[in-house]
Design a protein around this motif. Sequence first.
Motif, PDB file in Angstrom:
ATOM      1  N   ARG A  71       0.808  -1.229   0.000  1.00 59.01           N
ATOM      2  CA  ARG A  71       0.000   0.000   0.000  1.00 59.01           C
ATOM      3  C   ARG A  71       0.843   1.282   0.000  1.00 59.01           C
ATOM      4  O   ARG A  71       0.286   2.375   0.014  1.00 59.01           O
ATOM      5  N   TYR A  72       2.159   1.154   0.020  1.00 56.47           N
ATOM      6  CA  TYR A  72       3.002   2.350   0.057  1.00 56.47           C
ATOM      7  C   TYR A  72       2.744   3.225  -1.171  1.00 56.47           C
ATOM      8  O   TYR A  72       2.623   2.724  -2.289  1.00 56.47           O
ATOM      9  N   ARG A  73       2.709   4.530  -0.917  1.00 58.39           N
ATOM     10  CA  ARG A  73       2.508   5.510  -1.976  1.00 58.39           C
ATOM     11  C   ARG A  73       3.711   6.453  -2.025  1.00 58.39           C
ATOM     12  O   ARG A  73       4.661   6.302  -1.279  1.00 58.39           O
ATOM     13  N   ASP A  74       3.642   7.454  -2.864  1.00 54.19           N
ATOM     14  CA  ASP A  74       4.765   8.363  -3.096  1.00 54.19           C
ATOM     15  C   ASP A  74       5.307   9.007  -1.829  1.00 54.19           C
ATOM     16  O   ASP A  74       6.529   9.127  -1.670  1.00 54.19           O
ATOM     17  N   ALA A  75       4.431   9.435  -0.929  1.00 49.04           N
ATOM     18  CA  ALA A  75       4.892  10.095   0.303  1.00 49.04           C
ATOM     19  C   ALA A  75       5.760   9.154   1.131  1.00 49.04           C
ATOM     20  O   ALA A  75       6.796   9.565   1.667  1.00 49.04           O
ATOM     21  N   LYS A  76       5.370   7.887   1.214  1.00 48.58           N
ATOM     22  CA  LYS A  76       6.151   6.906   1.972  1.00 48.58           C
ATOM     23  C   LYS A  76       7.478   6.643   1.262  1.00 48.58           C
ATOM     24  O   LYS A  76       8.526   6.535   1.906  1.00 48.58           O
ATOM     25  N   VAL A  92      13.803   0.331  -3.652  1.00 47.59           N
ATOM     26  CA  VAL A  92      12.599   0.611  -2.859  1.00 47.59           C
ATOM     27  C   VAL A  92      11.357   0.255  -3.677  1.00 47.59           C
ATOM     28  O   VAL A  92      10.433  -0.397  -3.175  1.00 47.59           O
ATOM     29  N   ALA A  93      11.344   0.647  -4.936  1.00 46.71           N
ATOM     30  CA  ALA A  93      10.204   0.310  -5.805  1.00 46.71           C
ATOM     31  C   ALA A  93      10.064  -1.204  -5.949  1.00 46.71           C
ATOM     32  O   ALA A  93       8.940  -1.731  -5.965  1.00 46.71           O
ATOM     33  N   ALA A  94      11.185  -1.901  -6.041  1.00 44.18           N
ATOM     34  CA  ALA A  94      11.153  -3.361  -6.144  1.00 44.18           C
ATOM     35  C   ALA A  94      10.552  -3.988  -4.888  1.00 44.18           C
ATOM     36  O   ALA A  94       9.813  -4.975  -4.970  1.00 44.18           O
ATOM     37  N   THR A  95      10.845  -3.420  -3.733  1.00 42.64           N
ATOM     38  CA  THR A  95      10.289  -3.942  -2.483  1.00 42.64           C
ATOM     39  C   THR A  95       8.761  -3.852  -2.514  1.00 42.64           C
ATOM     40  O   THR A  95       8.069  -4.807  -2.135  1.00 42.64           O
ATOM     41  N   ILE A  96       8.243  -2.737  -2.977  1.00 41.27           N
ATOM     42  CA  ILE A  96       6.792  -2.552  -3.055  1.00 41.27           C
ATOM     43  C   ILE A  96       6.189  -3.518  -4.076  1.00 41.27           C
ATOM     44  O   ILE A  96       5.183  -4.193  -3.804  1.00 41.27           O
ATOM     45  N   GLN A  97       6.817  -3.621  -5.230  1.00 42.59           N
ATOM     46  CA  GLN A  97       6.332  -4.554  -6.252  1.00 42.59           C
ATOM     47  C   GLN A  97       6.403  -5.993  -5.746  1.00 42.59           C
ATOM     48  O   GLN A  97       5.484  -6.786  -5.982  1.00 42.59           O
ATOM     49  N   ASN A  98       7.468  -6.341  -5.052  1.00 43.28           N
ATOM     50  CA  ASN A  98       7.615  -7.709  -4.557  1.00 43.28           C
ATOM     51  C   ASN A  98       6.553  -8.039  -3.513  1.00 43.28           C
ATOM     52  O   ASN A  98       6.074  -9.176  -3.435  1.00 43.28           O
ATOM     53  N   ALA A  99       6.167  -7.058  -2.714  1.00 48.06           N
ATOM     54  CA  ALA A  99       5.085  -7.279  -1.745  1.00 48.06           C
ATOM     55  C   ALA A  99       3.784  -7.583  -2.494  1.00 48.06           C
ATOM     56  O   ALA A  99       3.048  -8.509  -2.133  1.00 48.06           O
ATOM     57  N   LYS A 100       3.507  -6.835  -3.547  1.00 50.47           N
ATOM     58  CA  LYS A 100       2.305  -7.068  -4.346  1.00 50.47           C
ATOM     59  C   LYS A 100       2.345  -8.454  -4.990  1.00 50.47           C
ATOM     60  O   LYS A 100       1.344  -9.185  -5.003  1.00 50.47           O
TER      61      LYS A 100
END
Length: 192
Positions: free
Chosen positions: A71-76, A93-101
């Motif tokens: 759920r992380y967005r730009d501000a986070k 950092v973007a990969a971490t968010i994608q990997n969570a998804k």
Amino acid sequence: MPQRCQWAGEDPLMVAYHDEEWGVPLRDDRRLFELLILEGAQAGLSWRTILHKRENYRRLFDGFDPVKIARYRDAKVKKLLADAGIVRNRLKVAATIQNAKSLLELQKSGTSFSEFLWQFVDDQPIHNHWKSLSDLPAKTDVSDAMSKELKVRGFKFVGSTICYAFMQAAGMVNDHETSCYRHRQITAEDRG
């Protein structure tokens, strides 16, 4: 004093990691997710650097809770990239968010992350017999297959070399040097 793998060195945190975690079979989805993210963060750096930042990662990435991270967005993301407690690399950092998804999608399909990963070694650790650090491969056919399948499922920063380091750390392969006391212990625990 027990003989350890060369890479453990004398840093107390590295020694503790070597003695207590590295190569021990890990089957918990969240801890496997954490380890995969940290191995990806290591790309181009040393494991010692990442290990010394691990507690910061745990704090900043909500204990590696994939539901929260997805759920992380730009501000986070901006907040994360401003914190020197982690590797401030936008792609990682973007990969971490994608990997969570991607992890959540995998779990929605009814497969645990652990089951998915351990299938590549037929659910059993591979016990190698390397005499020195220079004998260890950077990747294998198995890590190639894992990398390929993770990428198909949308994971990022999961090249074959990262996957093999992950497999070593998660105990899918026992790559402690044969002279290391942990090689014998982990092999005995697996066969015991």
